[in-house]
Design a protein around this motif. Structure first.
Motif, PDB file in Angstrom:
ATOM      1  N   ASN A  14       0.858  -1.184   0.000  1.00 32.41           N
ATOM      2  CA  ASN A  14       0.000   0.000   0.000  1.00 32.41           C
ATOM      3  C   ASN A  14       0.893   1.233   0.000  1.00 32.41           C
ATOM      4  O   ASN A  14       1.825   1.332   0.787  1.00 32.41           O
ATOM      5  CB  ASN A  14      -0.897  -0.032   1.244  1.00 32.41           C
ATOM      6  CG  ASN A  14      -1.905   1.088   1.274  1.00 32.41           C
ATOM      7  OD1 ASN A  14      -1.577   2.235   1.015  1.00 32.41           O
ATOM      8  ND2 ASN A  14      -3.130   0.748   1.606  1.00 32.41           N
ATOM      9  N   ASP A  15       0.626   2.178  -0.909  1.00 32.56           N
ATOM     10  CA  ASP A  15       1.454   3.381  -1.014  1.00 32.56           C
ATOM     11  C   ASP A  15       1.389   4.254   0.232  1.00 32.56           C
ATOM     12  O   ASP A  15       2.331   4.969   0.542  1.00 32.56           O
ATOM     13  CB  ASP A  15       1.002   4.233  -2.216  1.00 32.56           C
ATOM     14  CG  ASP A  15       1.229   3.495  -3.527  1.00 32.56           C
ATOM     15  OD1 ASP A  15       2.092   2.602  -3.560  1.00 32.56           O
ATOM     16  OD2 ASP A  15       0.528   3.817  -4.505  1.00 32.56           O
ATOM     17  N   LYS A  16       0.261   4.214   0.934  1.00 30.20           N
ATOM     18  CA  LYS A  16       0.057   5.123   2.058  1.00 30.20           C
ATOM     19  C   LYS A  16       0.511   4.552   3.399  1.00 30.20           C
ATOM     20  O   LYS A  16       0.892   5.298   4.288  1.00 30.20           O
ATOM     21  CB  LYS A  16      -1.415   5.512   2.143  1.00 30.20           C
ATOM     22  CG  LYS A  16      -1.869   6.298   0.925  1.00 30.20           C
ATOM     23  CD  LYS A  16      -3.350   6.581   0.989  1.00 30.20           C
ATOM     24  CE  LYS A  16      -3.768   7.271  -0.300  1.00 30.20           C
ATOM     25  NZ  LYS A  16      -5.147   7.112  -0.611  1.00 30.20           N
ATOM     26  N   CYS A  17       0.436   3.232   3.571  1.00 29.33           N
ATOM     27  CA  CYS A  17       0.769   2.618   4.866  1.00 29.33           C
ATOM     28  C   CYS A  17       1.682   1.414   4.654  1.00 29.33           C
ATOM     29  O   CYS A  17       1.349   0.501   3.905  1.00 29.33           O
ATOM     30  CB  CYS A  17      -0.496   2.163   5.585  1.00 29.33           C
ATOM     31  SG  CYS A  17      -1.599   3.500   6.005  1.00 29.33           S
ATOM     32  N   MET A  18       2.798   1.415   5.354  1.00 29.39           N
ATOM     33  CA  MET A  18       3.795   0.352   5.206  1.00 29.39           C
ATOM     34  C   MET A  18       3.289  -1.011   5.700  1.00 29.39           C
ATOM     35  O   MET A  18       3.754  -2.046   5.250  1.00 29.39           O
ATOM     36  CB  MET A  18       5.070   0.720   5.977  1.00 29.39           C
ATOM     37  CG  MET A  18       5.798   1.914   5.407  1.00 29.39           C
ATOM     38  SD  MET A  18       6.495   1.560   3.780  1.00 29.39           S
ATOM     39  CE  MET A  18       7.738   0.363   4.200  1.00 29.39           C
ATOM     40  N   ASP A  19       2.342  -1.009   6.649  1.00 33.38           N
ATOM     41  CA  ASP A  19       1.892  -2.276   7.216  1.00 33.38           C
ATOM     42  C   ASP A  19       0.627  -2.810   6.549  1.00 33.38           C
ATOM     43  O   ASP A  19      -0.066  -3.661   7.086  1.00 33.38           O
ATOM     44  CB  ASP A  19       1.677  -2.137   8.727  1.00 33.38           C
ATOM     45  CG  ASP A  19       0.601  -1.127   9.070  1.00 33.38           C
ATOM     46  OD1 ASP A  19       0.226  -0.325   8.189  1.00 33.38           O
ATOM     47  OD2 ASP A  19       0.118  -1.140  10.216  1.00 33.38           O
ATOM     48  N   ARG A  20       0.327  -2.314   5.347  1.00 30.82           N
ATOM     49  CA  ARG A  20      -0.868  -2.746   4.627  1.00 30.82           C
ATOM     50  C   ARG A  20      -0.508  -3.182   3.214  1.00 30.82           C
ATOM     51  O   ARG A  20       0.484  -2.747   2.660  1.00 30.82           O
ATOM     52  CB  ARG A  20      -1.885  -1.606   4.538  1.00 30.82           C
ATOM     53  CG  ARG A  20      -2.399  -1.197   5.874  1.00 30.82           C
ATOM     54  CD  ARG A  20      -3.403  -0.077   5.755  1.00 30.82           C
ATOM     55  NE  ARG A  20      -3.772   0.390   7.078  1.00 30.82           N
ATOM     56  CZ  ARG A  20      -4.608   1.368   7.296  1.00 30.82           C
ATOM     57  NH1 ARG A  20      -5.162   1.996   6.290  1.00 30.82           N
ATOM     58  NH2 ARG A  20      -4.893   1.734   8.522  1.00 30.82           N
ATOM     59  N   ILE A  21      -1.345  -4.057   2.670  1.00 31.68           N
ATOM     60  CA  ILE A  21      -1.163  -4.469   1.282  1.00 31.68           C
ATOM     61  C   ILE A  21      -2.476  -4.271   0.524  1.00 31.68           C
ATOM     62  O   ILE A  21      -3.546  -4.244   1.116  1.00 31.68           O
ATOM     63  CB  ILE A  21      -0.715  -5.944   1.144  1.00 31.68           C
ATOM     64  CG1 ILE A  21      -1.744  -6.896   1.769  1.00 31.68           C
ATOM     65  CG2 ILE A  21       0.663  -6.154   1.719  1.00 31.68           C
ATOM     66  CD1 ILE A  21      -1.506  -8.348   1.443  1.00 31.68           C
ATOM     67  N   MET A  22      -2.348  -4.115  -0.758  1.00 32.18           N
ATOM     68  CA  MET A  22      -3.512  -4.016  -1.646  1.00 32.18           C
ATOM     69  C   MET A  22      -3.579  -5.316  -2.435  1.00 32.18           C
ATOM     70  O   MET A  22      -2.569  -5.790  -2.946  1.00 32.18           O
ATOM     71  CB  MET A  22      -3.360  -2.844  -2.618  1.00 32.18           C
ATOM     72  CG  MET A  22      -3.277  -1.484  -1.960  1.00 32.18           C
ATOM     73  SD  MET A  22      -4.818  -0.981  -1.210  1.00 32.18           S
ATOM     74  CE  MET A  22      -5.828  -0.711  -2.633  1.00 32.18           C
ATOM     75  N   ILE A  23      -4.764  -5.878  -2.529  1.00 27.79           N
ATOM     76  CA  ILE A  23      -4.976  -7.129  -3.251  1.00 27.79           C
ATOM     77  C   ILE A  23      -5.984  -6.865  -4.358  1.00 27.79           C
ATOM     78  O   ILE A  23      -7.014  -6.241  -4.119  1.00 27.79           O
ATOM     79  CB  ILE A  23      -5.518  -8.229  -2.303  1.00 27.79           C
ATOM     80  CG1 ILE A  23      -4.542  -8.467  -1.153  1.00 27.79           C
ATOM     81  CG2 ILE A  23      -5.784  -9.513  -3.067  1.00 27.79           C
ATOM     82  CD1 ILE A  23      -5.090  -9.352  -0.068  1.00 27.79           C
ATOM     83  N   SER A  24      -5.690  -7.337  -5.553  1.00 26.88           N
ATOM     84  CA  SER A  24      -6.648  -7.171  -6.649  1.00 26.88           C
ATOM     85  C   SER A  24      -6.807  -8.489  -7.384  1.00 26.88           C
ATOM     86  O   SER A  24      -6.002  -9.407  -7.242  1.00 26.88           O
ATOM     87  CB  SER A  24      -6.188  -6.062  -7.601  1.00 26.88           C
ATOM     88  OG  SER A  24      -4.902  -6.338  -8.084  1.00 26.88           O
TER      89      SER A  24
END
Length: 196
Positions: A14-24
């Motif tokens: 995730n561009d905004k938070c280091m501890d998050r991921i985006m899944i598509s």
């Protein structure tokens, strides 16, 4: 290279938070539980929260329509009482322009803790009429109690009260927030919130 429901999914930081991921690449009809099971088995890190943005929602249904629909779902769980006494009240908040969730607050008669818990359990995961299949209700139980007594009584029961409140803190899945205030020289007040 994760596969969920016979589809490869793409994961990116995730561009905004280091501890998050985006899944598509997920099928929007896929249940959250199935996705979470695969994610938890794919990593040793603890998954704290998960939100699945499935697409455009129903365009701003009127709050009054949602309130009525929620009441229809809840009232069968409530005891049949005097029609002049309301066992619950529903308030739906209009979403802000970029909100992807709609929030509602449901107030239950303070004597109906068990019925309120069952009603919330029954509506959790349901889809209201007019909503899309993935627009499911997610409920959070929050109980609020207030005790008011005179200051001399408080000083007599203080130790026993603190023991009772401490016992709530040891219950799994419940967080307790207590605030003590002296309303005036004669009265003490305790607000206790428990969240499950």
């Amino acid at each position: 290279n994760l596969i969920i429901d016979d589809r490869y999914i793409r994961c990116a930081p995730n561009d905004k938070c280091m501890d998050r991921i985006m899944i598509s690449g997920l099928d929007k009809e896929l249940p959250e539980t199935e996705i979470l099971d695969v994610l938890r088995s794919a990593t040793s890190r603890r998954v704290l929260d998960f939100f699945f943005l499935r697409g455009d929602a129903v365009v701003n249904p009127p709050c009054s329509v949602i309130e009525e629909a929620l009441l229809k779902e809840i009232l069968p769980s409530m005891p049949k009482r005097n029609p002049h006494i309301s066992s619950c009240r529903v308030q739906v908040f209009p979403p802000k322009p970029k909100d992807y969730l709609m929030s509602a607050l449901i107030h239950f008669d303070g004597r109906l803790h068990l019925e309120a818990a069952k009603a919330l359990e029954n509506i959790d995961g349901k889809v209201l009429p007019g909503c899309l299949s993935w627009q499911k209700i997610k409920s959070q139980q929050l109980f609020h109690s207030t005790l008011i007594f005179s200051s001399p009584v408080y000083h007599v029961i203080k130790e026993q009260l603190e023991k009772v409140l401490a016992s709530f803190k040891n219950l799994e899945g419940i967080s307790l927030l207590c605030s003590f205030s002296f309303v005036d020289a004669c009265n003490s007040s305790i607000d206790a919130f428990s969240k499950r």
